[in-house]
Design a protein around this motif. Structure first.
Motif, short mmCIF file in Angstrom:
data_model
loop_
_atom_site.label_atom_id
_atom_site.label_comp_id
_atom_site.label_asym_id
_atom_site.label_seq_id
_atom_site.Cartn_x
_atom_site.Cartn_y
_atom_site.Cartn_z
N ARG A 95 15.36 -20.92 9.69
CA ARG A 95 15.67 -20.99 11.10
C ARG A 95 14.13 -21.03 11.52
N GLN A 96 12.78 -20.72 10.70
CA GLN A 96 11.48 -20.42 10.74
C GLN A 96 11.03 -22.04 10.74
N GLN A 97 11.89 -22.80 9.74
CA GLN A 97 11.34 -23.96 8.91
C GLN A 97 12.39 -24.84 9.73
N GLY A 98 12.69 -24.31 10.86
CA GLY A 98 14.00 -25.90 11.71
C GLY A 98 15.19 -25.93 10.92
N LYS A 99 15.92 -24.92 10.20
CA LYS A 99 17.01 -25.07 9.57
C LYS A 99 17.76 -24.96 10.24
N GLY B 274 2.69 -15.84 10.47
CA GLY B 274 1.93 -14.91 10.56
C GLY B 274 2.13 -14.01 12.69
N ASP B 275 2.57 -15.12 13.20
CA ASP B 275 3.22 -14.79 14.65
C ASP B 275 4.76 -14.68 15.56
N ALA B 276 5.25 -13.69 15.56
CA ALA B 276 6.12 -13.06 15.79
C ALA B 276 7.18 -13.79 16.83
N THR B 277 5.99 -14.35 17.56
CA THR B 277 6.33 -15.62 18.69
C THR B 277 7.38 -16.35 17.87
N THR B 278 7.29 -16.47 16.62
CA THR B 278 8.11 -18.52 16.03
C THR B 278 8.78 -17.13 14.90
N ARG B 279 9.63 -16.27 15.14
CA ARG B 279 10.31 -15.53 14.07
C ARG B 279 11.41 -16.32 14.75
N LYS B 280 11.70 -16.79 15.66
CA LYS B 280 13.21 -17.62 15.98
C LYS B 280 13.95 -16.06 15.46
N ILE C 117 11.84 -7.83 22.39
CA ILE C 117 12.23 -9.00 21.57
C ILE C 117 12.22 -10.88 22.17
N GLU C 118 12.46 -10.01 23.44
CA GLU C 118 13.51 -11.18 23.93
C GLU C 118 12.47 -12.36 24.01
N GLY C 119 11.60 -11.97 23.99
CA GLY C 119 10.31 -13.60 24.06
C GLY C 119 10.40 -14.73 22.52
N GLU C 120 10.68 -14.08 21.85
CA GLU C 120 10.41 -14.17 20.26
C GLU C 120 12.17 -14.88 19.65
N LEU C 121 13.23 -14.72 20.57
CA LEU C 121 14.13 -15.18 20.80
C LEU C 121 14.25 -16.88 20.55
N GLY C 122 15.60 -17.27 19.23
CA GLY C 122 15.62 -19.10 19.45
C GLY C 122 17.26 -18.61 20.05
N ASP C 123 17.86 -19.84 18.94
CA ASP C 123 18.68 -20.35 19.84
C ASP C 123 20.19 -19.46 19.21
N THR C 124 21.37 -19.11 19.14
CA THR C 124 21.52 -18.03 18.78
C THR C 124 22.87 -18.79 17.94
N PRO C 125 22.53 -18.10 16.41
CA PRO C 125 23.72 -19.07 15.19
C PRO C 125 25.11 -19.32 15.64
#
Length: 429
Positions: A206-210, A297-303, A375-383
């Motif tokens: 997910r961190q690579q857009g997949k 190295g940025d938790a906000t991009t963890r998805k 971690i709410e601000g670090e969430l991506g879309d739900t798989p």
């Protein structure tokens, strides 16, 4: 093992009332009383909580009887597949996101909405976890997220500092695990293996857009992505930073409290947030919970994502669909159920129940609740839920990954074999 069990359903499409023989459908009615069967996988903490919840429900509903069928994850899915194929599935079933499409698509699960499922009190975005193609096969039993647990006492023993989980990377996980193994001269292995862990490869992708899966029963990654993942994990093996292939194989079937992490043989492991209390009970130690790493190295991009820790489903063959759904409604919406289960299955999705139990939560559950909020601000879309056949992901990757670790295949060969077999599984061929 779980994937093999789900894949072994072997069902024809079935529906309530189409039992085919006299043995189907779990519970029934006798002498005017309604009887239900209820199955779940768990651990000693969950088993005690669930037993207390059942007792509370029976106090409120003396005309109902419930036969409890607890189990262990390693054997749960084989047993459930056998029961389902034999028309003896329990009425109420603890279901996992990995298999809900599999069971739902084969007609094994009840449409809960048809029998009055009530999610009106749920937090926004948490009510539809089990909806597949418009049919509600399962309802969220608790809000959950993947994380890394660390036995801080072991790190302290060897003079190793915790990482900053807002900035650590996957390479930092490898470096930290290697330093633990080296500092202990191998007495403690740095981390339990994540080589076949679907949550961790999902995070990495997910961190690579997949994604693991896309709509339409498609894989969201390529074989080269798996090769890169396996090559990265081989670096852990080469450094002695994770267990050996034979240890990984053995670990895949042990009871929860006998895992290498909870018995002090490894210092880190990936778990789900709701497992913290059970993990601390089993290990006898207070454990630290960390965000899983990021690539940059940025938790906000963890998805990161919130997951239904598990779901409540009902058998399509139950003789008492209204009673089964009434019990499920009680499990998700009753403050009495909330008091019994607290947050062991995850933070309740019902806002009233969540507020009611806030002051009742144990220390580990309080820490999980804070983590979920933080971690709410670090969430991506739900798989999305895996398609039918997708529940085999972990079992297949374990088999091919250990072949690589045993030296019987290269990373590319293992990745190709895994990718082809998983593609066949989800396409039904």
């Amino acid at each position: 093992m779980a994937g093999a069990g789900a894949a072994g359903l072997g069902l024809a499409s079935c529906s309530r009332g189409d039992t085919g023989n006299d043995d189907g459908g779990g519970g029934g009615e006798s002498d005017g009383a309604t009887s239900l069967t209820f199955t779940w996988w768990g651990n000693p903490v969950r088993n005690e909580n669930t037993t207390n919840a059942i007792a509370a429900y029976l106090d409120e509903n003396p005309d109902v009887s419930i036969e409890a069928q607890p189990g262990e994850w390693a054997s749960y899915w084989d047993r459930l597949a056998t029961q389902t194929a034999g028309n003896t599935a329990p009425d109420v079933i603890q279901m996992d996101m990995a298999y809900i499409s599999e069971y739902g698509a084969r007609g094994a699960l009840l449409d809960l909405d048809e029998y009055g499922l009530d999610t009106s009190g749920f937090l926004e975005g948490t009510a539809d976890s089990g909806v597949i193609d418009g049919t509600n096969y399962g309802v969220n039993a608790g809000i959950n997220t993947p994380l890394v647990m660390v036995n801080t006492a072991l790190l302290d023993q060897y003079g190793i500092a915790l990482p900053d989980d807002m900035t650590w990377t996957w390479d930092d996980w490898l470096a930290l695990a290697t330093s633990i193994t080296d500092a202990s001269a191998g007495a403690v292995i740095g981390t339990s293996a994540i080589i076949s862990n679907d949550a961790m490869i999902s995070a990495w992708l997910r961190q690579q857009g997949k994604e693991l899966f896309l709509e339409g029963a498609q894989l969201g990654f390529e074989v080269d992505d798996v090769t890169a993942w396996l090559e990265f994990q081989q670096r852990f093996a080469d450094a002695g930073a994770m267990p050996s292939a034979s240890q990984i194989t053995e670990e895949s079937s042990v009871a929860f409290d006998q895992s290498m992490f909870l018995t002090g043989k490894t210092a880190m492991a990936m778990y789900w947030s709701n497992q913290l209390e059970a993990a601390e009970t089993a290990s006898g130690s207070e454990l630290t919970i960390l965000r899983f790493p990021s690539l940059d190295g940025d938790a906000t991009t963890r998805k990161a994502w919130y997951k239904a820790s598990m779901l409540w489903s009902a058998s399509a063959r139950t003789e008492n669909p209204e009673a089964a759904v009434a019990f499920i409604n009680w499990l998700i919406n009753s403050t009495a159920a909330g008091e019994a289960n607290l947050a062991e299955r995850g933070i309740p999705a019902n806002e009233e129940v969540q507020a009611h139990i806030a002051d009742l939560l144990s220390d580990p559950q309080q820490r999980v609740a804070a983590f979920i909020s933080d971690i709410e601000g670090e969430l991506g879309d739900t798989p999305i839920a895996p398609p039918p056949g997708g529940g085999q992901f972990g079992a297949l990757l374990l088999r091919y990954a250990t072949e690589m670790l045993f030296g019987n295949a290269t990373a590319a060969e293992a990745a190709s074999g895994f990718y082809d077999e998983l593609t066949a599984a989800i396409s039904g061929s």
